[in-house]
Design a protein around this motif. Sequence first.
Motif, PDB file in Angstrom:
ATOM      1  N   LYS A 306     -15.380 -20.823  25.850  1.00 34.91           N
ATOM      2  CA  LYS A 306     -16.216 -19.714  25.381  1.00 34.91           C
ATOM      3  C   LYS A 306     -17.159 -19.199  26.462  1.00 34.91           C
ATOM      4  N   SER A 307     -18.019 -20.070  27.004  1.00 37.62           N
ATOM      5  CA  SER A 307     -18.952 -19.598  28.024  1.00 37.62           C
ATOM      6  C   SER A 307     -18.243 -19.350  29.351  1.00 37.62           C
ATOM      7  N   MET A 308     -17.064 -19.976  29.523  1.00 40.88           N
ATOM      8  CA  MET A 308     -16.290 -19.815  30.751  1.00 40.88           C
ATOM      9  C   MET A 308     -14.864 -20.285  30.504  1.00 40.88           C
ATOM     10  N   VAL A 309     -13.968 -19.971  31.438  1.00 40.93           N
ATOM     11  CA  VAL A 309     -12.597 -20.478  31.401  1.00 40.93           C
ATOM     12  C   VAL A 309     -12.443 -21.425  32.576  1.00 40.93           C
ATOM     13  N   LEU A 310     -12.054 -22.661  32.306  1.00 42.16           N
ATOM     14  CA  LEU A 310     -11.884 -23.667  33.348  1.00 42.16           C
ATOM     15  C   LEU A 310     -10.428 -23.688  33.791  1.00 42.16           C
ATOM     16  N   VAL A 311     -10.210 -23.523  35.097  1.00 47.13           N
ATOM     17  CA  VAL A 311      -8.877 -23.458  35.683  1.00 47.13           C
ATOM     18  C   VAL A 311      -8.703 -24.663  36.607  1.00 47.13           C
ATOM     19  N   ASN A 312      -7.676 -25.455  36.365  1.00 43.47           N
ATOM     20  CA  ASN A 312      -7.452 -26.687  37.121  1.00 43.47           C
ATOM     21  C   ASN A 312      -6.342 -26.494  38.151  1.00 43.47           C
ATOM     22  N   LEU A 313      -6.692 -26.674  39.423  1.00 43.95           N
ATOM     23  CA  LEU A 313      -5.742 -26.499  40.515  1.00 43.95           C
ATOM     24  C   LEU A 313      -5.284 -27.856  41.050  1.00 43.95           C
ATOM     25  N   GLY A 314      -4.019 -27.915  41.461  1.00 42.85           N
ATOM     26  CA  GLY A 314      -3.486 -29.125  42.098  1.00 42.85           C
ATOM     27  C   GLY A 314      -2.936 -30.147  41.142  1.00 42.85           C
ATOM     28  N   ALA A 315      -3.442 -30.177  39.925  1.00 43.59           N
ATOM     29  CA  ALA A 315      -2.971 -31.092  38.874  1.00 43.59           C
ATOM     30  C   ALA A 315      -3.700 -30.704  37.591  1.00 43.59           C
ATOM     31  N   ALA A 316      -3.182 -31.187  36.474  1.00 46.40           N
ATOM     32  CA  ALA A 316      -3.836 -30.914  35.193  1.00 46.40           C
ATOM     33  C   ALA A 316      -5.066 -31.802  35.042  1.00 46.40           C
ATOM     34  N   TYR A 317      -6.010 -31.376  34.216  1.00 46.06           N
ATOM     35  CA  TYR A 317      -7.205 -32.175  33.916  1.00 46.06           C
ATOM     36  C   TYR A 317      -6.772 -33.519  33.327  1.00 46.06           C
ATOM     37  N   PRO A 318      -7.357 -34.649  33.734  1.00 46.03           N
ATOM     38  CA  PRO A 318      -8.568 -34.796  34.554  1.00 46.03           C
ATOM     39  C   PRO A 318      -8.281 -35.121  36.022  1.00 46.03           C
ATOM     40  N   ASN A 319      -7.065 -34.841  36.486  1.00 47.03           N
ATOM     41  CA  ASN A 319      -6.670 -35.201  37.844  1.00 47.03           C
ATOM     42  C   ASN A 319      -6.673 -34.007  38.797  1.00 47.03           C
ATOM     43  N   GLN A 334      -5.423 -13.890  33.869  1.00 45.88           N
ATOM     44  CA  GLN A 334      -4.400 -14.763  33.298  1.00 45.88           C
ATOM     45  C   GLN A 334      -3.738 -15.530  34.438  1.00 45.88           C
ATOM     46  N   LEU A 335      -4.074 -16.799  34.597  1.00 44.08           N
ATOM     47  CA  LEU A 335      -3.674 -17.548  35.780  1.00 44.08           C
ATOM     48  C   LEU A 335      -2.742 -18.722  35.508  1.00 44.08           C
ATOM     49  N   GLU A 336      -2.460 -19.024  34.260  1.00 44.89           N
ATOM     50  CA  GLU A 336      -1.655 -20.198  33.926  1.00 44.89           C
ATOM     51  C   GLU A 336      -0.335 -20.198  34.677  1.00 44.89           C
ATOM     52  N   GLY A 337      -0.061 -21.304  35.411  1.00 47.91           N
ATOM     53  CA  GLY A 337       1.207 -21.457  36.101  1.00 47.91           C
ATOM     54  C   GLY A 337       1.335 -20.716  37.415  1.00 47.91           C
ATOM     55  N   LYS A 338       0.331 -19.962  37.821  1.00 51.46           N
ATOM     56  CA  LYS A 338       0.405 -19.171  39.042  1.00 51.46           C
ATOM     57  C   LYS A 338      -0.185 -19.935  40.224  1.00 51.46           C
ATOM     58  N   THR A 339       0.229 -19.549  41.417  1.00 54.24           N
ATOM     59  CA  THR A 339      -0.390 -20.057  42.633  1.00 54.24           C
ATOM     60  C   THR A 339      -1.408 -19.020  43.090  1.00 54.24           C
ATOM     61  N   ILE A 340      -2.643 -19.441  43.256  1.00 53.20           N
ATOM     62  CA  ILE A 340      -3.707 -18.499  43.553  1.00 53.20           C
ATOM     63  C   ILE A 340      -4.466 -18.904  44.813  1.00 53.20           C
ATOM     64  N   THR A 341      -5.125 -17.912  45.409  1.00 53.57           N
ATOM     65  CA  THR A 341      -6.069 -18.149  46.486  1.00 53.57           C
ATOM     66  C   THR A 341      -7.447 -17.790  45.959  1.00 53.57           C
ATOM     67  N   VAL A 342      -8.382 -18.701  46.064  1.00 49.30           N
ATOM     68  CA  VAL A 342      -9.720 -18.482  45.515  1.00 49.30           C
ATOM     69  C   VAL A 342     -10.752 -18.612  46.621  1.00 49.30           C
TER      70      VAL A 342
END
Length: 365
Positions: A306-319, A334-342
């Motif tokens: 709600k207050s934010m969207v948490l995006v996990n890179l490199g592995a799924a939470y909690p890794n 919409q970033l699910e499954g994509k490779t991104i540069t941040v």
Amino acid sequence: MKKWSVLCLMGTALVLISWGFKGHRAVATIAQKHLTSNTAYVVSAYLKGESMSDVATWADENRNPKTAPWHFLNLPLGLTHDAFVKAVTESDNNVYTAILKTEAQLKDQSLDADQKNEALKYLIHLVGDAHQPMHVSRKEDKGGNTIQLRFDNKGTNLHSLWDSKLIDHENLNEVDIAKNYDTATPAQIKQWQADSPMEWIWESYQVSSELYAQVKPGQDIDEAYYQKYIPVIRKRVDQAGIRLAGELNRLFNSAKAPAVSVAAVPAAIPATTPAVVIAVKLEDTKNAIGKTVSTQGKVYSTKDIKSMVLVNLGAAYPNQLLTVALKGKAKTLQLEGKTITVEGEVVDYQGKPEIVVTDPAKIKF
């Protein structure tokens, strides 16, 4: 002017450990979920990377005679609300005044990071104490410690029953306790966070007054008692977590985090000013706290809180190797499954590297 006395014997204070280990950690875990992003970063910085749940029982473990009375408040039964407020206002060196003191310390710009670290650890604990009914109770029985009872075929006392025995009877682990207790509606959150610390302890006083009337020394506490009062415990723990988050958000939502020391930064990451964007590998972001970086990775999972969207890179939470917290306009990405540069500044959040992004242009895919 008469002042109501509080228990000050060290031997007594040492047994006043409200909510026990599980309960205090649940309060802190619930609070963590309701912090704003900036508050979470400031809290993490002052706690030097430790989580709120990790330090939740520090104030009990830190055996300091000077602060022993901070954990409770003793008053006679039968006070009206006005008489209660008057008595508390005239008292000192107790859980109520300690909460006010630690909050004042956290606002004090003259204090250093170590002093605020200690004040914050006390506050996290004391808000939990204020919501344990037997910590706002009578002097003559040491907060229920001398009222002997039996529960689950074992000897206990009224204070310990409410500290941990009823919670332990649920047979839930810490994760499930925090999850099952954190049930406040948006309306309840708004109301609870609007209440003052005086009202928190008044609520505890009302409950402890009822508890004294419900038991007799030597009584065998049955399942009916448990079923009647476990919802009260759940509510008090939830209220403590929600209100702790409210207090911390008021203190830190607009505050600047103290400088976080960076240890063992690889030679590949030069010591430049944060204004310079440094390209780093995803696995090296953990060593770039306080640096502004550009890094690339695959999105393995996302979670909208709600207050934010948490995006996990490199592995799924909690890794995950890096968490990207999307706020503002960036939440629509919409970033699910994509490779991104941040691109952004790396901060330490509960021992994990994190970058907060509000501008969608800071993410490319």
